[in-house]
Design a protein around this motif. Structure first.
Motif, mmCIF file in Angstrom:
data_model
loop_
_atom_site.group_PDB
_atom_site.id
_atom_site.type_symbol
_atom_site.label_atom_id
_atom_site.label_comp_id
_atom_site.label_asym_id
_atom_site.label_seq_id
_atom_site.Cartn_x
_atom_site.Cartn_y
_atom_site.Cartn_z
ATOM 1 N N SER A 1 0.837 -1.194 0.000
ATOM 2 C CA SER A 1 0.000 0.000 0.000
ATOM 3 C C SER A 1 0.876 1.249 0.000
ATOM 4 O O SER A 1 2.087 1.191 0.200
ATOM 5 N N ALA A 2 0.259 2.395 -0.248
ATOM 6 C CA ALA A 2 0.996 3.651 -0.333
ATOM 7 C C ALA A 2 1.600 4.019 1.015
ATOM 8 O O ALA A 2 1.057 3.676 2.070
ATOM 9 N N PRO A 3 2.727 4.734 1.010
ATOM 10 C CA PRO A 3 3.309 5.183 2.276
ATOM 11 C C PRO A 3 2.517 6.330 2.892
ATOM 12 O O PRO A 3 2.007 7.196 2.176
ATOM 13 N N VAL A 4 2.418 6.331 4.212
ATOM 14 C CA VAL A 4 1.836 7.470 4.914
ATOM 15 C C VAL A 4 2.801 8.651 4.819
ATOM 16 O O VAL A 4 2.417 9.768 4.483
ATOM 17 N N ASP A 5 4.070 8.368 5.108
ATOM 18 C CA ASP A 5 5.125 9.393 5.044
ATOM 19 C C ASP A 5 5.866 9.244 3.723
ATOM 20 O O ASP A 5 6.706 8.355 3.570
ATOM 21 N N VAL A 6 5.547 10.085 2.744
ATOM 22 C CA VAL A 6 6.187 10.003 1.430
ATOM 23 C C VAL A 6 7.674 10.316 1.528
ATOM 24 O O VAL A 6 8.487 9.791 0.752
ATOM 25 N N ASP A 7 8.068 11.152 2.484
ATOM 26 C CA ASP A 7 9.493 11.467 2.631
ATOM 27 C C ASP A 7 10.317 10.222 2.940
ATOM 28 O O ASP A 7 11.467 10.107 2.499
ATOM 29 N N ALA A 8 9.753 9.280 3.684
ATOM 30 C CA ALA A 8 10.480 8.039 3.975
ATOM 31 C C ALA A 8 10.710 7.242 2.690
ATOM 32 O O ALA A 8 11.784 6.655 2.487
ATOM 33 N N TRP A 9 9.709 7.210 1.826
ATOM 34 C CA TRP A 9 9.853 6.561 0.516
ATOM 35 C C TRP A 9 10.940 7.247 -0.305
ATOM 36 O O TRP A 9 11.803 6.598 -0.887
ATOM 37 N N LYS A 10 10.929 8.574 -0.314
ATOM 38 C CA LYS A 10 11.917 9.314 -1.095
ATOM 39 C C LYS A 10 13.330 9.120 -0.547
ATOM 40 O O LYS A 10 14.297 9.054 -1.319
ATOM 41 N N GLN A 11 13.466 9.000 0.761
ATOM 42 C CA GLN A 11 14.791 8.766 1.344
ATOM 43 C C GLN A 11 15.356 7.420 0.892
ATOM 44 O O GLN A 11 16.556 7.305 0.619
ATOM 45 N N TYR A 12 14.501 6.425 0.828
ATOM 46 C CA TYR A 12 14.929 5.112 0.337
ATOM 47 C C TYR A 12 15.363 5.193 -1.130
ATOM 48 O O TYR A 12 16.437 4.716 -1.517
ATOM 49 N N VAL A 13 14.520 5.809 -1.970
ATOM 50 C CA VAL A 13 14.846 5.926 -3.386
ATOM 51 C C VAL A 13 16.141 6.709 -3.576
ATOM 52 O O VAL A 13 17.027 6.310 -4.349
ATOM 53 N N GLU A 14 16.269 7.821 -2.867
ATOM 54 C CA GLU A 14 17.480 8.655 -2.955
ATOM 55 C C GLU A 14 18.723 7.844 -2.599
ATOM 56 O O GLU A 14 19.752 7.914 -3.294
ATOM 57 N N ALA A 15 18.659 7.080 -1.530
ATOM 58 C CA ALA A 15 19.821 6.291 -1.102
ATOM 59 C C ALA A 15 20.211 5.260 -2.155
ATOM 60 O O ALA A 15 21.395 5.078 -2.466
ATOM 61 N N VAL A 16 19.217 4.571 -2.733
ATOM 62 C CA VAL A 16 19.501 3.542 -3.737
ATOM 63 C C VAL A 16 20.110 4.159 -4.989
ATOM 64 O O VAL A 16 21.156 3.712 -5.487
ATOM 65 N N VAL A 17 19.454 5.170 -5.528
ATOM 66 C CA VAL A 17 19.899 5.723 -6.813
ATOM 67 C C VAL A 17 21.239 6.436 -6.657
ATOM 68 O O VAL A 17 22.111 6.329 -7.526
ATOM 69 N N ARG A 18 21.426 7.164 -5.558
ATOM 70 C CA ARG A 18 22.702 7.852 -5.339
ATOM 71 C C ARG A 18 23.867 6.851 -5.304
ATOM 72 O O ARG A 18 24.913 7.069 -5.934
#
Length: 481
Positions: free
Chosen positions: A141-158
């Motif tokens: 399901s969708a994240p409640v805290d979108v920033d937590a999702w973005k932190q994960y994506v940022e860490a992986v792609v970086r």
């Protein structure tokens, strides 16, 4: 094959994968430099259109021996998970060094081995940590805290877009969709309110599209492009319906005032026939905005038909050659799955040792038979009454993949140089075993400007279980170009 039966079996396997992976993430990667290629390198890649460019698989090669088996089968892409992210609580150390359904394997050595071996890697970015799930405890399901999702994506792609990994391709989520044209009210990997494991009790997820675009796709796509990498759509499910897919791609978020389509570089679907891809090419790739079309899952129980994979990839190559295949990565399809215990997988993992199954051997034959630089063959080909097929150039050879009934069959080929090819060698090669037929079972002659080939299809056909029974083979005219 009964598509409903196939889909149910595949969905059970995918649900198991999702349950094991629940906690954070499922990503995929590509092992090419993240920086733009030089014009000379781009030109060389555009010219080197190879069958192997099209062939990928789900999972990773686990050893140097596995890599050699991949090379033998022509596999040039892998797809797998990355995580586990922050599975237990917010603020914990971000973990993105593991892969596998249960995040039980080290990811960095896999990606480095792929890079050094010329294997592309695709990482899937997904899913939601259970503590952050809008449907309590549901990682689909969708994240409640979108920033937590973005932190994960940022860490992986970086991390993985930089040396020594150099990934250029990242996939966002997997099979997110709303109500499926196949009948399910909610997609397997995208759940909202009123979801129930009992499909009869589930109700449609009314905000499925808006929540996915605003909370998952566009936030992740912005990060991916910030690192000069490419966005691979999250694999539209075959049961979702192409009309629904087009609505999702065209959807403009009223909150972000952005279309999802403008944040997609590679259109991606699952388990479609090659012919189904043409509408997507005409609408999204021929004149943009997308760069290409991938299928990050094909095969699975369809591979119970031993003709499925060689026919799919040969047809895919012919299709791509006629649709501006100007970059080696423009068109890719990934097999689900390359190893396992079922007899239709590419390999049997052992013990005692990994061995090829019939589907894996068919890819070896395809790679050997059509292993040169590919080119379109636009001259007329007339297949006899008991034959159907496709044709392309591989290097200087004309390769025709034929599906034929037993007995003597014929093919007539126009536009060849009769003066040069009157003594040409023509081979009839079994598409599953690679066996070349005896000399007395194939003959050629010239008549009315056409090269006519007669070949004898054995009584024991390699597709005897099909309806009707057919034999799959390659007719190869050596040095025809």
């Amino acid at each position: 094959m009964n598509r409903v039966k196939v889909h149910r079996g595949r969905r059970r396997a995918l649900r198991t994968f999702a349950a094991l992976a629940a906690g954070a993430v499922v990503p995929l990667a590509r092992t090419q430099p993240a920086l733009a290629l030089t014009q000379d390198a781009q030109r060389q890649r555009a010219q080197a259109r190879l069958m192997t460019n099209l062939i990928g698989t789900n999972g990773w090669a686990g050893s140097a021996a596995d890599i050699e088996m991949w090379r033998a089968m022509g596999i040039s892409w892998g797809r797998g998970s990355v995580g586990p992210g922050q599975p237990d609580r917010p603020g914990e150390t971000m973990r993105i060094d593991r892969t596998g359904a249960a995040f039980d394997s080290d990811l960095p050595p896999v990606l480095i081995r792929n890079e050094r071996s010329g294997i592309g890697s695709l990482l899937i970015l997904g899913y939601t940590s259970r503590w952050n799930a809008s449907v309590p405890g549901d990682s689909n399901s969708a994240p409640v805290d979108v920033d937590a999702w973005k932190q994960y994506v940022e860490a992986v792609v970086r991390k993985y877009s930089a040396p020594p990994y150099n990934l250029r391709y990242f996939q966002i989520w997997n099979e997110a969709a709303g109500q499926l044209s196949g009948g399910l009210p909610q997609a397997t990997f995208w759940h909202g309110p009123d979801f129930s494991k009992n499909e009869k009790r589930s109700k449609p997820y009314e905000r499925a599209m808006q929540d996915y675009v605003e909370r998952i796709h566009i936030p992740a796509a912005r990060i991916i492009r910030n690192y000069h990498a490419y966005v691979v759509y999250g694999g539209w499910p075959d049961q979702g319906g192409l009309a629904n897919f087009q609505q999702w791609l065209a959807y403009r978020s009223p909150v972000l005032n952005e279309r999802m389509l403008d944040w997609v570089d590679y259109i991606d679907t699952h388990y479609l026939a090659v012919s189904d891809l043409d509408a997507l090419y005409q609408r999204y790739v021929k004149n943009g905005p997308a760069r290409g079309i991938w299928q990050t899952e094909i095969g699975d129980e369809y591979m119970k038909d031993p003709h499925y994979l060689p026919r799919y990839f040969f047809e895919f190559a012919v299709w791509a050659l006629e649709r501006d295949w100007d970059d080696a990565d423009k068109y890719v399809s990934m097999i689900y799955h390359w190893d396992g215990y079922e007899p239709f997988r590419l390999t049997h993992r052992g013990p005692p040792a990994r061995t090829y199954n019939v589907s894996g051997r068919s890819l070896i034959v395809l790679r050997k038979t059509a292993g040169g630089h590919l080119g379109s063959f636009s001259k007329p080909v007339q297949f006899g009454q008991g034959v159907s097929g496709n044709a392309l150039f591989s290097g200087s050879d004309l390769v025709m993949q034929v599906s034929a009934s037993t007995g003597w069959q014929t093919v007539a080929i126009g536009g060849l140089d009769s003066a040069r090819l009157r003594e040409a060698q023509v081979d009839f090669i079994d598409a599953l075993t690679g066996t070349t037929s005896a000399a007395e079972d194939i003959a050629s002659n010239w008549e009315n400007g056409q090269m006519k080939v007669r070949f004898k299809v054995p009584s024991q056909m390699n597709g005897a279980g099909n309806n009707p029974p057919r034999h799959l083979a390659y007719l190869v005219v050596r040095g025809a170009a």
